[in-house]
Design an enzyme around this catalytic site. Structure first.
Site, PDB file in Angstrom:
ATOM      1  N   GLU A 160       0.804  -1.238   0.000  1.00  0.00           N
ATOM      2  CA  GLU A 160       0.000   0.000   0.000  1.00  0.00           C
ATOM      3  C   GLU A 160       0.833   1.283   0.000  1.00  0.00           C
ATOM      4  OE1 GLU A 160      -2.755  -0.528   3.260  1.00  0.00           O
ATOM      5  OE2 GLU A 160      -3.445  -2.452   2.483  1.00  0.00           O
ATOM      6  N   GLU A 265      -6.177 -10.773  -1.522  1.00  0.00           N
ATOM      7  CA  GLU A 265      -7.000 -10.580  -0.314  1.00  0.00           C
ATOM      8  C   GLU A 265      -8.475 -10.524  -0.707  1.00  0.00           C
ATOM      9  OE1 GLU A 265      -5.620  -7.244   2.039  1.00  0.00           O
ATOM     10  OE2 GLU A 265      -3.519  -7.723   1.684  1.00  0.00           O
TER      11      GLU A 265
HETATM   12  O1  9MR Z   1      -7.546  -8.375   8.218  1.00  0.00           O
HETATM   13  C1  9MR Z   1      -6.568  -7.649   8.932  1.00  0.00           C
HETATM   14  C2  9MR Z   1      -7.119  -7.210  10.270  1.00  0.00           C
HETATM   15  O2  9MR Z   1      -7.383  -8.335  11.088  1.00  0.00           O
HETATM   16  C3  9MR Z   1      -6.124  -6.278  10.964  1.00  0.00           C
HETATM   17  O3  9MR Z   1      -6.719  -5.744  12.134  1.00  0.00           O
HETATM   18  C4  9MR Z   1      -5.726  -5.144  10.035  1.00  0.00           C
HETATM   19  C5  9MR Z   1      -4.603  -4.315  10.634  1.00  0.00           C
HETATM   20  O4  9MR Z   1      -3.442  -5.074  10.789  1.00  0.00           O
HETATM   21  O5  9MR Z   1      -5.235  -5.660   8.801  1.00  0.00           O
HETATM   22  C6  9MR Z   1      -6.173  -6.443   8.108  1.00  0.00           C
HETATM   23  O6  9MR Z   1      -5.579  -6.893   6.903  1.00  0.00           O
HETATM   24  C7  9MR Z   1      -5.248  -5.884   5.944  1.00  0.00           C
HETATM   25  C8  9MR Z   1      -4.014  -6.326   5.222  1.00  0.00           C
HETATM   26  O7  9MR Z   1      -2.983  -6.555   6.144  1.00  0.00           O
HETATM   27  C9  9MR Z   1      -3.575  -5.296   4.193  1.00  0.00           C
HETATM   28  N1  9MR Z   1      -4.645  -4.980   3.263  1.00  0.00           N
HETATM   29  C10 9MR Z   1      -5.920  -4.614   3.897  1.00  0.00           C
HETATM   30  C11 9MR Z   1      -6.338  -5.718   4.872  1.00  0.00           C
HETATM   31  C12 9MR Z   1      -7.684  -5.403   5.458  1.00  0.00           C
HETATM   32  O8  9MR Z   1      -7.565  -4.253   6.237  1.00  0.00           O
END
Ligand code: 9MR
Length: 383
Positions: A160, A265
Site C-alpha cells: 500500500e 486478499e
Molecule cells: O484483516 C486484517 C485485520 O485483522 C487487521 O486488524 C488489520 C490491521 O493489521 O489488517 C487487516 O488486513 C489488511 C491487510 O494486512 C492489508 N490490506 C488490507 C487488509 C484489510 O484491512
C-alpha cells in the site's frame, strides 16, 4: 440448569462440527477444481493455524493449497520493540503450511500501518535519519525473511505505498528515506532469500489513476534492475466495483510488464457503505450505525444470488487471464472471521466470503466451482 445448558451447547457444537465435516466430505475441493489454473489461497488467523478452530481447519485442508498470515507476520506483531522478535505464532503459521504441503505467503515487510513508532524514532523521541531507518529496515527484513528462507515462497515486500491519485503515499518511510525506500526493501528481501518471489501489494489498483501510478512505479523499479516478481491486487471488492473491464485491464497492465499477477486478499463486501470509499484504507472509520447493518439475521436470498453472480463474474475474468494470474487468495475462510465485520464500522455482520458463519458453502462457492469447470472445458478445447 447449568448442566442442561452445557449439554445443549455441547450438543450444538457437536452438531455444527458434524454438519461441517459432512459438508467438507460432500463438496468438490476448490483447489482441485482450479488445479493447473491457479493456486487457491486463504488468509489464516491464529485460531486456524494453531488448530483451535477445527471446523475451519477441515475447510482449509480440503479447499486451499496456499496460505497467507492475516496478521502474525506484520512488523508490530513480530518485532514489537528494538531487538525483540516474537516468532512463536509466526513459526506456528509456517509450520501449519509446511505440514499441509501448502504454498506459504509472507505478509508483509514494509507498510505504514502496524509498524511501531519506535521504528521511526531515536531514543530521545526525535526522528531517525535516512541511514538509521534503512539499517532498521534491512535488519528487520534479513531477520524475518532469513528465518523462513526456503519455506515462505513469496513475500508482500511493500504494501500500500500508493495514494488513490497514483502518487507515492506520504508515509514515514517515504518522508525519512525518500523515493527509493521501495527499491531498497526489494533489494534487502532478495539478499535475504534470493529464491523468494517478491511482490508489490495494494488495493484499488483497478482504478485507473492508481493503476497508472503502480505501472510507472514498477517500470522505474524494473529499469533499475530491482528484483520484483509480481503484483498483488488485494481484491477488496463490492457488489458493483470494480467492473469486469477494470479488472481485466488491470491484470493485463501488470502482466504486460512481465509480472505475475495475483489476487491476494479477495472478499466482496455486501453491506451498504457510509461513503464512496472503495478500497481498504484502515484510516477510514465510522461509528456503528444499525441502519448500515441490515443482514444480522442472515443474507437474504436475493443478495445471496447477487453475491454468487458477482463471484462468478470475477472468476470469469480471472480464469480468462489464467496465463497471468498465478494465485487467488481469499481474505479469510468463513464470514465469521472476516475483517469486514469490523471495518469501516465496528460490530456489523458481513457476508463477504464463500463459506458462511456455520462453515457451510454459500451459493457463491458453487458459482466459483462452475467457473472452474468452464475453465477446464475451454482449456480442453484449445488443447
Ligand atoms: O484483516 C486484517 C485485520 O485483522 C487487521 O486488524 C488489520 C490491521 O493489521 O489488517 C487487516 O488486513 C489488511 C491487510 O494486512 C492489508 N490490506 C488490507 C487488509 C484489510 O484491512
Amino acid at each position: 440448569m447449568r448442566l442442561i445448558w452445557s449439554f445443549r451447547s455441547r450438543a450444538a457444537v457437536a452438531a455444527l462440527a458434524l454438519s461441517a465435516a459432512l459438508t467438507v466430505c460432500a463438496q468438490p475441493a476448490l483447489k482441485d477444481a482450479f488445479e493447473g489454473v491457479f493456486l487457491i489461497g486463504a488468509a489464516l488467523n491464529e485460531a486456524q493455524f494453531t488448530g483451535r478452530d477445527t471446523n475451519a481447519v477441515a475447510l482449509i485442508k480440503t479447499h486451499f493449497n496456499s496460505v497467507t498470515a492475516e496478521n502474525v507476520l506484520k512488523w508490530q506483531r513480530i518485532h514489537p520493540e528494538p531487538g525483540v522478535y516474537e516468532f512463536e505464532l509466526a513459526d506456528k503459521f509456517v509450520e501449519f503450511g509446511v505440514q499441509n504441503g501448502m504454498v506459504i505467503i509472507g505478509h508483509t515487510l514494509v507498510w505504514h500501518h502496524q509498524t511501531p513508532r519506535w521504528v521511526f524514532r531515536n531514543e530521545d523521541g526525535s526522528q531517525v535519519d535516512r541511514d538509521t531507518l534503512l539499517a532498521r529496515m534491512r535488519e528487520h527484513i534479513h531477520t524475518v525473511v532469513g528465518r523462513y528462507k526456503g519455506r515462505i515462497k513469496g513475500w508482500d515486500v511493500v504494501n500500500e505505498a500508493l495514494d488513490e491519485d497514483g502518487r507515492l503515499r506520504q508515509t514515514p518511510w517515504l518522508r525519512i528515506i525518500g523515493d527509493d525506500y521501495i527499491a531498497k526493501a526489494f533489494e534487502f528481501a532478495h539478499e535475504a532469500d534470493p529464491e523468494a518471489e517478491l511482490y508489490y501489494n495494494d488495493f484499488s489498483l483497478e482504478n485507473k489513476p492508481k493503476r497508472d501510478g503502480a505501472v510507472a512505479l514498477i517500470k522505474r523499479l524494473k529499469a533499475q534492475g530491482i528484483p520484483i516478481t509480481g503484483v498483488g491486487l488485494q481484491g477488496h471488492y463490492t457488489l458493483n466495483w470494480p467492473s469486469k473491464k477494470q479488472l481485466a485491464e488491470t491484470i493485463r497492465a501488470f502482466s504486460e510488464l512481465g509480472l505475475k499477477v495475483m489476487i491476494t486478499e479477495l472478499d466482496v463486501d455486501v453491506l451498504p457503505r457510509a461513503d464512496a470509499h472503495r478500497g481498504a484504507d484502515l484510516m477510514v472509520r465510522y461509528q456503528h450505525d444499525p441502519k448500515l447493518n441490515p443482514y444480522t439475521a442472515g443474507l437474504p436470498d436475493s443478495v445471496q444470488r447477487k453475491l454468487a453472480k458477482r463471484y462468478a463474474d470475477i472468476f470469469d475474468v480471472l480464469v480468462r487471464h489464467s496465463d497471468a494470474v498465478t494465485r487467488v487468495t481469499f481474505w479469510g475462510v468463513t464470514d465469521r472471521d472476516s475483517w469486514l465485520n469490523y471495518w469501516p464500522m465496528p460490530g456489523r455482520t458481513n457476508h463477504p466470503l464463500l463459506f458462511d458463519r456455520h462453515y457451510q458453502p454459500k451459493p457463491a462457492f458453487y458459482a466459483v466451482l462452475t467457473s472452474a469447470e468452464k475453465a477446464k472445458k475451454s482449456a480442453n478445447k484449445t488443447r
